[in-house]
Write an enzyme that holds these catalytic residues in place. Structure first.
Site, mmCIF file in Angstrom:
data_model
loop_
_atom_site.group_PDB
_atom_site.id
_atom_site.type_symbol
_atom_site.label_atom_id
_atom_site.label_comp_id
_atom_site.label_asym_id
_atom_site.label_seq_id
_atom_site.Cartn_x
_atom_site.Cartn_y
_atom_site.Cartn_z
ATOM 1 N N TYR A 125 40.491 10.664 43.495
ATOM 2 C CA TYR A 125 39.444 10.871 42.482
ATOM 3 C C TYR A 125 39.446 12.340 42.084
ATOM 4 C CZ TYR A 125 34.868 11.618 40.378
ATOM 5 O OH TYR A 125 33.855 11.974 39.520
ATOM 6 N N GLU A 213 36.828 12.831 33.758
ATOM 7 C CA GLU A 213 36.939 12.154 35.048
ATOM 8 C C GLU A 213 38.170 11.261 35.087
ATOM 9 O OE1 GLU A 213 33.610 10.051 37.623
ATOM 10 O OE2 GLU A 213 34.444 8.621 36.191
#
Length: 405
Positions: A125, A213
């Site tokens: 992530y 993101e």
């Protein structure tokens, strides 16, 4: 301004950020053609079909009409066509959309990244955003990719890493290497990750992103580092520098009332309460919303008409508030510094008359420039509008209106 995954990935490619390749499709026929191209180009019979909406949790979310997930792995042309048919035009309900869901107008048919190779596949992530507490950009990353980062932060906070970057200095080489090291990479994967992070940060700055993101950030079996998914939000205030990016706006994904408010340069955000409010100035708006809650109501919206409000913009704001069936009362709280109170009052009166019979209570508090003239206009209008001078008086009137509703 939020972008779709397929739009964000096209922008990332301009900054040499490796992405999962794919094609945006609006029909099952386009999806079939995309699959054929992917199969020919990459030699795999697998493809991923992803619903394109401005919300996360698509993989876990379901299409209300057909019951299938918003992200599906297809193993054949027939499955691609079937998934496209069941997803396109359907309403995808995720944890972020709420029960209302969002209609899927496009899907993204993408290549399969889970091919075999000499090394282990891994999901990470990574996101970049502004840390307002210290005025620096922060790169937040974790070895636990492909899942809700909120759960990771709550259950295993030690697996969340942060790297702060001074906005004027750019990302340093040692910082990119530190990120790759903390993710446990070595060899070719380590080199590819440092390049990826550096180019991604350049994209964040160059595109004036508010948030970027990547989840999952994928290490393929051949050590390639690829953005499999991408969420990108652009700073609305920067679009004057990026007219090409402004064209990417998808109005169908936004609240219609917020879109209409934008046409009048009104700062409007729809909420779930029962008291509509119209205020000039963000600070006063926040204070007014607090006052509404203290008086027993719940704000139905945030509406800042700004310092240049006139009768036309006030009427437009009034009409937008009235479109919400949950609104049981309206509080107009104006401090006349730049804007004149009598102009606001006239806008309220005009809107009231033009809209015909209005049953819900309207409380107007005007202070500042021409406040007395404004109160006189309202009091002599013959309309069912209650005026107040003190904030406490307005609060009491709101309380009465909410209690009687």
């Amino acid at each position: 301004m939020n972008l779709h995954e397929y739009q964000a990935k096209e922008l990332l490619k301009k900054y040499n950020v490796p992405v999962q390749e794919g094609f945006a499709c609006s029909t099952p026929q386009e999806a079939e053609e995309a699959y054929r191209t992917i199969k020919t180009t990459y030699g795999s019979s697998f493809a991923v079909v992803k619903a394109q909406i401005h919300a996360g949790g698509r993989g876990k979310g379901k299409i209300r009409e057909t019951g299938i997930n918003g992200v599906k792995v297809a193993k054949s042309l027939e499955e691609v066509s079937d998934f496209a048919t069941k997803i396109l035009g359907g309403t995808l309900v995720t944890i972020q959309t709420g029960e209302a869901g969002k209609v899927v107008n496009k899907i993204y048919v993408a290549q399969d990244m889970y091919y075999d190779g000499p090394t282990e596949r891994k999901e990470f992530y990574l996101s970049i955003l502004l840390d307002r507490s210290n005025g620096q950009n922060v790169i937040m990353y974790s070895t636990e990719g492909g899942m809700d980062i909120e759960e990771v932060a709550h259950n295993t906070p030690e697996k969340i890493f942060k790297e702060w970057v001074y906005p004027g200095g750019g990302l340093n080489g040692y910082q990119a290497r530190k990120i790759a090291f903390n993710l446990g990479l070595s060899g070719e994967a380590f080199k590819n990750m440092t390049k990826f992070v550096t180019n991604l940060y350049n994209a964040y700055i160059g595109l004036d992103c508010a948030m970027l993101e990547i989840n999952p950030l994928f290490k393929a079996a051949d050590d390639k580092i690829v953005a499999v998914d991408c969420k990108m939000g652009l700073d609305d205030n920067s679009l004057m520098r990026h007219p090409d990016l402004a064209q990417l706006r998808d109005i169908s994904e936004e609240d219609p009332t917020e879109v209409e408010a934008g046409k009048y340069n009104l700062n409007f955000v729809k909420l779930d309460g029962n008291v509509g409010c119209m205020v000039n100035g963000a600070g006063l708006a926040m204070a007014t919303m607090d006052m509404i809650k203290l008086s027993g109501g719940e704000p139905a919206n945030f509406l800042d008409v700004g310092g240049t409000a006139n009768a036309t913009t006030v009427e437009a704001g009034f009409r937008i508030i009235m479109k919400d069936p949950k609104v049981k009362a309206i509080l107009i709280n104006i401090f006349g510094g730049i804007v004149r109170c009598d102009r606001v009052a006239q806008g309220v009166i005009d809107a009231y008359k033009n809209m015909g019979n209005i049953e819900i209570p309207i409380i107007v508090r005007l202070q500042g420039t021409n406040a007395e003239e404004a109160k006189k206009l309202i009091d002599e209008s013959g309309l069912k509008v209650q005026s107040a001078i003190l904030l406490s008086e307005a609060a009491a009137l709101v309380n009465q209106a909410v209690s009687a509703a």
